[in-house]
Write an enzyme that holds these catalytic residues in place. Structure first.
Site, short mmCIF file in Angstrom:
data_model
loop_
_atom_site.label_atom_id
_atom_site.label_comp_id
_atom_site.label_asym_id
_atom_site.label_seq_id
_atom_site.Cartn_x
_atom_site.Cartn_y
_atom_site.Cartn_z
N ARG A 116 0.84 -1.20 0.00
CA ARG A 116 0.00 0.00 0.00
C ARG A 116 0.88 1.25 0.00
O ARG A 116 0.65 2.19 -0.74
CB ARG A 116 -0.87 0.06 1.26
CG ARG A 116 -2.01 -0.89 1.24
CD ARG A 116 -3.29 -0.18 1.58
NE ARG A 116 -4.22 -0.35 0.49
CZ ARG A 116 -5.31 0.41 0.30
NH1 ARG A 116 -5.59 1.39 1.12
NH2 ARG A 116 -6.10 0.20 -0.71
N THR B 11 -12.50 0.41 11.03
CA THR B 11 -13.28 -0.10 12.16
C THR B 11 -14.45 -0.89 11.57
O THR B 11 -15.59 -0.45 11.60
CB THR B 11 -13.82 1.07 13.01
OG1 THR B 11 -14.47 2.01 12.13
CG2 THR B 11 -12.73 1.77 13.76
N LEU C 38 -21.85 9.26 13.84
CA LEU C 38 -22.80 8.17 13.62
C LEU C 38 -24.18 8.73 13.28
O LEU C 38 -24.88 8.23 12.39
CB LEU C 38 -22.92 7.27 14.86
CG LEU C 38 -21.71 6.46 15.29
CD1 LEU C 38 -22.07 5.54 16.45
CD2 LEU C 38 -21.14 5.64 14.15
N ALA D 184 -24.96 11.66 11.92
CA ALA D 184 -25.01 12.28 10.59
C ALA D 184 -25.23 11.21 9.53
O ALA D 184 -26.10 11.34 8.66
CB ALA D 184 -23.71 13.05 10.31
N ALA E 54 -26.49 8.23 9.98
CA ALA E 54 -27.81 7.62 10.15
C ALA E 54 -28.90 8.50 9.53
O ALA E 54 -29.80 8.01 8.86
CB ALA E 54 -28.08 7.39 11.64
N CYS F 288 -19.79 2.95 4.88
CA CYS F 288 -20.10 3.65 6.13
C CYS F 288 -21.54 3.54 6.61
O CYS F 288 -21.76 3.27 7.79
CB CYS F 288 -19.75 5.12 5.98
SG CYS F 288 -18.04 5.32 5.50
N PHE G 120 -20.24 1.46 -5.70
CA PHE G 120 -21.41 1.81 -4.88
C PHE G 120 -21.97 3.18 -5.22
O PHE G 120 -23.09 3.51 -4.85
CB PHE G 120 -21.10 1.67 -3.38
CG PHE G 120 -20.40 2.85 -2.76
CD1 PHE G 120 -19.02 3.00 -2.85
CD2 PHE G 120 -21.12 3.80 -2.05
CE1 PHE G 120 -18.38 4.09 -2.25
CE2 PHE G 120 -20.48 4.88 -1.44
CZ PHE G 120 -19.12 5.03 -1.56
N LYS G 121 -21.18 3.99 -5.93
CA LYS G 121 -21.64 5.27 -6.46
C LYS G 121 -20.68 5.67 -7.57
O LYS G 121 -19.65 5.01 -7.74
CB LYS G 121 -21.70 6.34 -5.37
CG LYS G 121 -20.34 6.65 -4.75
CD LYS G 121 -20.45 7.57 -3.55
CE LYS G 121 -20.61 9.01 -3.96
NZ LYS G 121 -20.35 9.96 -2.84
C1 UGA Z 1 -21.05 8.96 3.35
C2 UGA Z 1 -21.46 10.34 3.85
O1 UGA Z 1 -22.19 11.03 2.81
C3 UGA Z 1 -20.25 11.17 4.22
O2 UGA Z 1 -20.65 12.42 4.76
C4 UGA Z 1 -19.44 10.39 5.27
O3 UGA Z 1 -18.27 11.08 5.62
C5 UGA Z 1 -19.06 9.04 4.69
O4 UGA Z 1 -20.25 8.32 4.35
C6 UGA Z 1 -18.27 8.31 5.73
O5 UGA Z 1 -18.81 8.04 6.80
O6 UGA Z 1 -17.08 8.09 5.51
P1 UGA Z 1 -20.11 7.98 1.05
O7 UGA Z 1 -20.53 6.67 1.62
O8 UGA Z 1 -18.74 8.13 0.51
O9 UGA Z 1 -20.29 9.12 2.15
O10 UGA Z 1 -21.10 8.36 -0.14
P2 UGA Z 1 -22.58 8.97 -0.22
O11 UGA Z 1 -22.57 10.05 -1.23
O12 UGA Z 1 -23.13 9.31 1.09
O13 UGA Z 1 -23.41 7.76 -0.84
C7 UGA Z 1 -23.72 6.59 -0.09
C8 UGA Z 1 -24.70 5.73 -0.85
O14 UGA Z 1 -25.98 6.32 -0.89
C9 UGA Z 1 -24.31 5.47 -2.31
O15 UGA Z 1 -24.56 4.14 -2.64
C10 UGA Z 1 -25.22 6.40 -3.06
O16 UGA Z 1 -25.46 5.99 -4.38
C11 UGA Z 1 -26.47 6.35 -2.22
N1 UGA Z 1 -27.36 7.51 -2.38
C12 UGA Z 1 -26.93 8.75 -2.06
C13 UGA Z 1 -28.66 7.31 -2.83
O17 UGA Z 1 -29.08 6.19 -3.12
N2 UGA Z 1 -29.49 8.40 -2.96
C14 UGA Z 1 -29.10 9.65 -2.64
O18 UGA Z 1 -29.92 10.59 -2.77
C15 UGA Z 1 -27.78 9.83 -2.18
#
Ligand code: UGA
Length: 437
Positions: free
Chosen positions: A22, A72, A201, A203, A205, A256, A318-319
């Site tokens: 890494r 974690t 947690l 935020a 949730a 997350c 996942f996105k």
């Molecule tokens: C999430 C939080 O948004 C961050 O603020 C946080 O810091 C992070 O987790 C973390 O704890 O590290 P992340 O998981 O990177 O960020 O991405 P998101 O943009 O939140 O998307 C999470 C999932 O929800 C994705 O699968 C996305 O496609 C989905 N999603 C998001 C939806 O299905 N609909 C929406 O309107 C938004």
């Protein structure tokens, strides 16, 4: 850490890991994670005040401030398996610091931790302190993958928790000073340790709850004449609700949301609050339902069988804008369809084949899955197309060309409501979105 090094040229940032490959990757031209804009920042600071190394002991000895950024994961064994956070890496770090440090340190929890972990870290450090003074801060990260650089550059807020003692407040101030280099002071919130840990947690949730809420409504929309995007727009214009995080989808994924909610649920149970635990667990249950519901809709639309049919899967991350597949809805949907004996042709612009194989638990010889270099290759001769990640490039595909090379009737299931269903229907597709009646 790269952003801190980029913004604070006067500070030396050393990132250490026990995993040599890494660290080698961080020191190479091909960074181990894909994140838009990260390469440029690492390249600019690396070798100047940003270093990557496996020499953990020296880095601990030389540092004034140590960020714990280990993972974690959800515990897979023993008490709390499947829900509680596995804190063994955090504890190992704390013990390592206690063993190696020669002088006072500020230890910052950057990993997302269940509330009151700082207390454990503190106890491990203090019981081995030998006169050294350790201050523990909680500084949870709120960046989202795919937009990490913009989120770090202009965060809605930075949260720093610490002991409300003179020593704790002085440590908080040191970390505030670092962020204040580029973040307006009003956006740096300071709290006590537990509030900071719990806010992280909470935020996640709340964010996940919004998605599960709109996804719940999407099922109702499908059963009726409503369109979930219209409903989301209509409710999102209420300034109290707001427009963000209301995109109905095939289900949320990522490392997350699920992990943090499970953690919250576990904590609530631990503190004797079963009703609160059940309330938050509902967010996860709705997400599981949404993923299952999608596969079932695909199967039922395709005359109740996908056996031996070729299904093109567009998107596995996942996105969009990440190669991360952790908890991706695509994994669950592909597994459901494989169980129904479908043949899958998977294309994702960034996810590597080995990762997909690992996620699906299959090896290279497994002949029901093929890995494609383009969306056109994946859809060639397919009975159905599934959009599982909202990659921008999927919006501008030539769907007439895709249709011309598919089996008829040609199905398309848009799990991200990314495409214009009417335009697809005009071509001849049997097109379905999420929450479209
Ligand atoms: C999430 C939080 O948004 C961050 O603020 C946080 O810091 C992070 O987790 C973390 O704890 O590290 P992340 O998981 O990177 O960020 O991405 P998101 O943009 O939140 O998307 C999470 C999932 O929800 C994705 O699968 C996305 O496609 C989905 N999603 C998001 C939806 O299905 N609909 C929406 O309107 C938004």
């Amino acid at each position: 850490m790269a952003m801190i090094a980029h913004k604070c040229a006067g500070h030396q940032v050393t990132v250490v890991d026990i995993n040599q490959s890494r660290i080698d990757a961080w020191n190479s031209d091909k960074l181990p994670v894909f994140e838009p804009g990260l390469d440029a920042i690492v390249e600019e600071a690396r070798g100047r005040n940003l270093f990557f190394s496996t020499d953990v002991d020296t880095a601990i000895r030389e540092a004034e401030m140590i960020f714990l950024s280990v993972n974690t994961p959800t515990k897979t064994y023993g008490v709390g398996a499947g829900r509680a956070a596995d804190l063994r890496y955090i504890e190992k770090c704390a013990r390592k610091i206690a063993e190696v440090a020669e002088d006072d340190k500020i230890v910052v929890e950057k990993s997302t931790l269940p509330v009151r972990t700082a207390e454990s870290v503190k106890r491990i450090l203090e019981s081995n302190s030998n006169g050294r003074n350790f201050q523990i801060l909680s500084n949870p990260e709120f960046l989202a993958e795919g937009t990490a650089m913009a989120d770090l550059e202009a965060p809605d807020r930075v949260l720093i928790g610490g002991d409300q003692t003179p020593g704790g407040l002085a440590a908080i101030q040191k970390l505030v000073d670092i962020y204040a280099t580029w973040v307006p002071r009003a956006n740096v919130i300071t709290t006590n340790l537990w509030s900071s840990e719990l806010s992280k947690l909470t935020a996640n949730a709340f964010l996940a709850q919004r998605i599960s809420s709109i996804n719940a409504i999407s099922a109702l929309c499908e059963a009726t004449e409503a369109d979930v995007d219209e409903v989301a727009h209509a409710i999102g214009t209420d300034s109290r609700i707001g427009p963000k995080f209301l995109r109905a989808s095939v289900g949320f994924g990522g490392s997350c949301f699920q992990k943090d909610i499970l953690n919250l649920v576990y904590l609530c149970e631990h503190f004797g609050l079963p009703e609160v635990a059940a309330y938050w667990n509902g967010v996860i249950e709705m997400n599981d339902y949404q993923k299952r519901r999608f596969s079932r809709r695909v199967i039922s639309a395709m005359f109740n069988t996908v056996s031996d049919k070729k299904i093109a899967v567009l998107g596995f991350a996942f996105k969009k804008d990440t190669n991360d597949t952790r908890e991706s809805a695509a994994i669950y949907i592909c597994k459901d369809l494989l169980e129904e004996q479908a043949n899958l042709a998977i294309y994702d612009p960034k996810v590597e084949v080995a990762q997909i194989q690992k996620d699906l638990g299959i090896d290279a010889d497994f002949d029901r899955v093929t890995y494609c270099e383009s969306a056109y290759e994946a859809t060639e001769g397919a009975h159905a197309v599934l959009i599982l990640t909202e990659w921008d490039a999927f919006k501008t595909l030539d769907f007439q060309k895709i249709y011309d090379h598919m089996q008829l009737p040609a199905f398309i299931f848009d799990g991200r409501n990314l495409l214009d269903l009417d335009a697809l229907r005009a071509i001849g597709f049997e097109a379905r979105g999420i929450g479209k009646g």
